[in-house]
Design a protein around this motif. Structure first.
Motif, mmCIF file in Angstrom:
data_model
loop_
_atom_site.group_PDB
_atom_site.id
_atom_site.type_symbol
_atom_site.label_atom_id
_atom_site.label_comp_id
_atom_site.label_asym_id
_atom_site.label_seq_id
_atom_site.Cartn_x
_atom_site.Cartn_y
_atom_site.Cartn_z
ATOM 1 N N GLN A 38 61.889 -14.434 -47.084
ATOM 2 C CA GLN A 38 62.148 -15.540 -46.158
ATOM 3 C C GLN A 38 61.796 -15.175 -44.713
ATOM 4 N N LEU A 39 61.995 -13.919 -44.333
ATOM 5 C CA LEU A 39 61.553 -13.500 -43.007
ATOM 6 C C LEU A 39 60.048 -13.680 -42.872
ATOM 7 N N ALA A 40 59.306 -13.289 -43.909
ATOM 8 C CA ALA A 40 57.846 -13.393 -43.866
ATOM 9 C C ALA A 40 57.395 -14.837 -43.730
ATOM 10 N N SER A 41 58.006 -15.746 -44.499
ATOM 11 C CA SER A 41 57.533 -17.129 -44.518
ATOM 12 C C SER A 41 58.107 -17.974 -43.378
ATOM 13 N N LEU A 42 59.349 -17.692 -42.968
ATOM 14 C CA LEU A 42 60.009 -18.540 -41.971
ATOM 15 C C LEU A 42 59.921 -17.995 -40.549
ATOM 16 N N VAL A 43 60.096 -16.685 -40.396
ATOM 17 C CA VAL A 43 60.186 -16.107 -39.057
ATOM 18 C C VAL A 43 58.861 -15.521 -38.589
ATOM 19 N N PHE A 44 58.151 -14.793 -39.478
ATOM 20 C CA PHE A 44 56.950 -14.071 -39.073
ATOM 21 C C PHE A 44 55.669 -14.891 -39.192
ATOM 22 N N ALA A 45 55.761 -16.150 -39.594
ATOM 23 C CA ALA A 45 54.561 -16.983 -39.701
ATOM 24 C C ALA A 45 53.936 -17.176 -38.319
ATOM 25 N N ASP A 46 52.621 -17.135 -38.266
ATOM 26 C CA ASP A 46 51.913 -17.258 -36.987
ATOM 27 C C ASP A 46 52.046 -18.667 -36.426
ATOM 28 N N GLY A 47 52.581 -18.750 -35.195
ATOM 29 C CA GLY A 47 52.712 -20.048 -34.547
ATOM 30 C C GLY A 47 51.607 -20.343 -33.553
ATOM 31 N N GLY A 48 50.695 -19.375 -33.372
ATOM 32 C CA GLY A 48 49.635 -19.542 -32.383
ATOM 33 C C GLY A 48 48.779 -20.775 -32.559
ATOM 34 N N PRO A 49 48.343 -21.108 -33.789
ATOM 35 C CA PRO A 49 47.473 -22.278 -33.964
ATOM 36 C C PRO A 49 48.098 -23.605 -33.547
ATOM 37 N N THR A 50 49.432 -23.680 -33.496
ATOM 38 C CA THR A 50 50.079 -24.943 -33.104
ATOM 39 C C THR A 50 50.763 -24.842 -31.747
ATOM 40 N N GLY A 51 50.398 -23.810 -30.959
ATOM 41 C CA GLY A 51 50.904 -23.725 -29.595
ATOM 42 C C GLY A 51 52.129 -22.861 -29.401
ATOM 43 N N GLY A 52 52.631 -22.245 -30.471
ATOM 44 C CA GLY A 52 53.784 -21.356 -30.368
ATOM 45 C C GLY A 52 53.357 -19.914 -30.208
ATOM 46 N N PRO A 53 54.308 -18.987 -30.329
ATOM 47 C CA PRO A 53 53.958 -17.570 -30.223
ATOM 48 C C PRO A 53 53.007 -17.108 -31.329
ATOM 49 N N THR A 54 52.109 -16.224 -30.964
ATOM 50 C CA THR A 54 51.246 -15.578 -31.953
ATOM 51 C C THR A 54 52.045 -14.487 -32.651
ATOM 52 N N LEU A 55 52.051 -14.504 -33.975
ATOM 53 C CA LEU A 55 52.759 -13.498 -34.762
ATOM 54 C C LEU A 55 51.836 -12.975 -35.854
ATOM 55 N N LEU A 56 51.709 -11.651 -35.929
ATOM 56 C CA LEU A 56 50.957 -11.008 -36.992
ATOM 57 C C LEU A 56 51.894 -10.044 -37.706
ATOM 58 N N TYR A 57 51.901 -10.086 -39.031
ATOM 59 C CA TYR A 57 52.818 -9.252 -39.812
ATOM 60 C C TYR A 57 52.092 -8.794 -41.065
ATOM 61 N N ALA A 58 52.219 -7.492 -41.379
ATOM 62 C CA ALA A 58 51.519 -6.966 -42.551
ATOM 63 C C ALA A 58 52.232 -5.733 -43.089
ATOM 64 N N ASN A 59 52.045 -5.480 -44.385
ATOM 65 C CA ASN A 59 52.554 -4.287 -45.059
ATOM 66 C C ASN A 59 51.420 -3.628 -45.826
ATOM 67 N N GLY A 60 51.494 -2.313 -45.969
ATOM 68 C CA GLY A 60 50.500 -1.579 -46.745
ATOM 69 C C GLY A 60 51.124 -0.390 -47.441
ATOM 70 N N VAL A 61 50.588 -0.042 -48.608
ATOM 71 C CA VAL A 61 51.069 1.102 -49.376
ATOM 72 C C VAL A 61 49.890 2.008 -49.703
ATOM 73 N N TRP A 62 50.086 3.309 -49.499
ATOM 74 C CA TRP A 62 49.100 4.315 -49.863
ATOM 75 C C TRP A 62 49.753 5.237 -50.886
ATOM 76 N N ALA A 63 49.228 5.270 -52.103
ATOM 77 C CA ALA A 63 49.800 6.057 -53.192
ATOM 78 C C ALA A 63 48.794 7.105 -53.653
ATOM 79 N N ASP A 64 49.297 8.282 -54.009
ATOM 80 C CA ASP A 64 48.416 9.324 -54.505
ATOM 81 C C ASP A 64 47.708 8.845 -55.772
ATOM 82 N N GLN A 65 46.433 9.186 -55.867
ATOM 83 C CA GLN A 65 45.608 8.698 -56.976
ATOM 84 C C GLN A 65 46.083 9.192 -58.342
ATOM 85 N N SER A 66 46.920 10.229 -58.357
ATOM 86 C CA SER A 66 47.419 10.759 -59.621
ATOM 87 C C SER A 66 48.614 9.973 -60.156
ATOM 88 N N LEU A 67 49.123 9.029 -59.356
ATOM 89 C CA LEU A 67 50.335 8.300 -59.728
ATOM 90 C C LEU A 67 50.063 6.812 -59.888
#
Length: 390
Positions: free
Chosen positions: A75-104
């Protein structure tokens, strides 16, 4: 549990965490961090653990279950962190990433959380022979996702051949004030430091009515940002102690009373007398594991006792996994136009009011936060001890 209650619980934890960071990591420096990013990292630890470790993380986050944590994250991702820049609100960018060893390979249940709740891109890498290259890859990803503001969340040497997983997240915010300050009226004035000396810093001012309320030992200012076409309302809040050396006592009060924020936010404009707030720009970084241990969260960081068995398929490796570090870095700039802020975290897993004229002159150390007012979600918390320090 509904979203607002989950966020109120998160905010209480965040303020306690902020007090601990201010006492241990930034006694003499400005401070800024993003509470949601720390919570998201801890939520991932909860999803990848079981037994006492999971119970301790849930207790620390004041949450009943991993389902509640996953619901909050989605809900934080969809409601709070959504980018409002295109409609005149604050610009918000949010992302997650995972790096896992190739053996796992990730366990199906954990991978489902990574994919559907965190929406994190999964990268398979070789930590055993290319630890430095992976460090650079994660840092470049963070720099891109924070619009160039955070260039290095993982310090040199923080990743080695024993590293098995890295989870990183990033948040960028840029909002314009509804009422911008007139730059021609910005003038240098005296700002009082905690050591008794003072410095000359640029102060912004305005003659317009402001959202301000006064309490026994402090005042609160709300500066709203331009809003977009959705229901979100972003604001920056300044908590200014009356006493020039009152920040520590104010931080204690803010962090020790559950639901403090909701009871101490201004809701209407009042006429102001003297009104000045400083411009400032700084960054702050720290490694969070010692802070978290000091608050009682110790099991995820204890080799051999972590219970991080739900992350990867290998039972042998799973028993040996523990959190070696949680790095966090944030930066903020406040000027006549508005606010630009960014933050990133990297989790490294290894094996083993009354209507009257009120003055608001922020000429001494104060607390600030950026909040989405519809949900109550706090995006950034910080303190300013010296507006000139970067």
């Amino acid at each position: 549990m509904d979203l607002k209650q989950l966020i109120r619980n998160q905010t209480d934890v965040s303020l306690s965490f902020a007090k601990r960071v201010s006492q241990s990591e930034s006694k003499d420096s400005n401070l800024v961090f993003s509470p949601p990013l720390i919570h998201l990292v801890l939520g991932l630890i909860a999803a990848g653990s079981k037994g006492q470790t999971q119970s301790q993380v849930l207790s620390f986050l004041n949450c009943r279950s991993t389902d509640d944590l996953n619901s909050l994250t989605s809900q934080l991702a969809s409601l709070v962190f959504a980018d409002g820049g295109p409609t005149g609100g604050p610009t918000l960018l949010y992302a997650n990433g995972v790096w896992a060893d190739q053996s796992l390979s990730l366990k199906p249940c954990f991978k489902k959380v990574v994919d559907t709740v965190y929406k994190a891109a999964l990268n398979h890498v070789d930590f055993r022979t290319q630890a430095d290259e992976v460090t650079n890859e994660v840092n470049q990803w963070v720099e891109k996702e924070t619009n160039g503001l955070i260039k290095e969340v993982l310090p040199s040497g923080s990743v080695n051949d024993l590293t098995r997983l890295i989870f990183a997240n990033a948040l960028y915010f840029k909002g314009a004030w509804i009422e911008k300050f007139d730059a021609s009226r910005t003038k240098d004035q005296e700002f009082h430091l905690l050591n008794g000396s003072s410095v000359q810093v640029p102060f912004m001012t305005s003659k317009k009515d402001q959202f301000v309320c006064a309490f026994d030992s402090f005042k609160v200012l709300r500066l709203p940002y331009k809003q977009g076409e959705d229901e979100r309302r972003f604001s920056m809040y300044f908590f200014l102690p009356n006493a020039k050396h009152g920040l520590s006592a104010l931080m204690e009060k803010v962090s020790s009373e559950s639901g403090f924020l909701d009871r101490h936010l201004p809701c209407r404009r009042v006429e102001v007398g003297r009104f000045r707030i400083p411009k400032f720009k700084f960054s702050f970084g720290f490694e969070a594991s010692e802070v978290l241990k000091g608050l009682g969260l110790v099991l995820p960081f204890s080799p051999g006792e972590t219970g991080l068995t739900e992350m990867v398929e290998s039972t042998t490796v799973g028993r040996d996994l523990y959190v070696s570090s949680i790095f966090h870095k944030a930066c903020i700039e406040v000027n006549e136009e508005g606010t630009e802020a960014a933050a990133a975290s990297a989790l490294v897993v290894r094996a083993t009011c009354v209507r009257e004229k009120i003055d608001f002159v922020a000429d001494h150390p104060f607390l600030f936060l950026i909040r989405e007012d519809m949900t109550g979600a706090v995006l950034f918390i910080g303190q300013v001890l010296n507006p000139l320090a970067s």
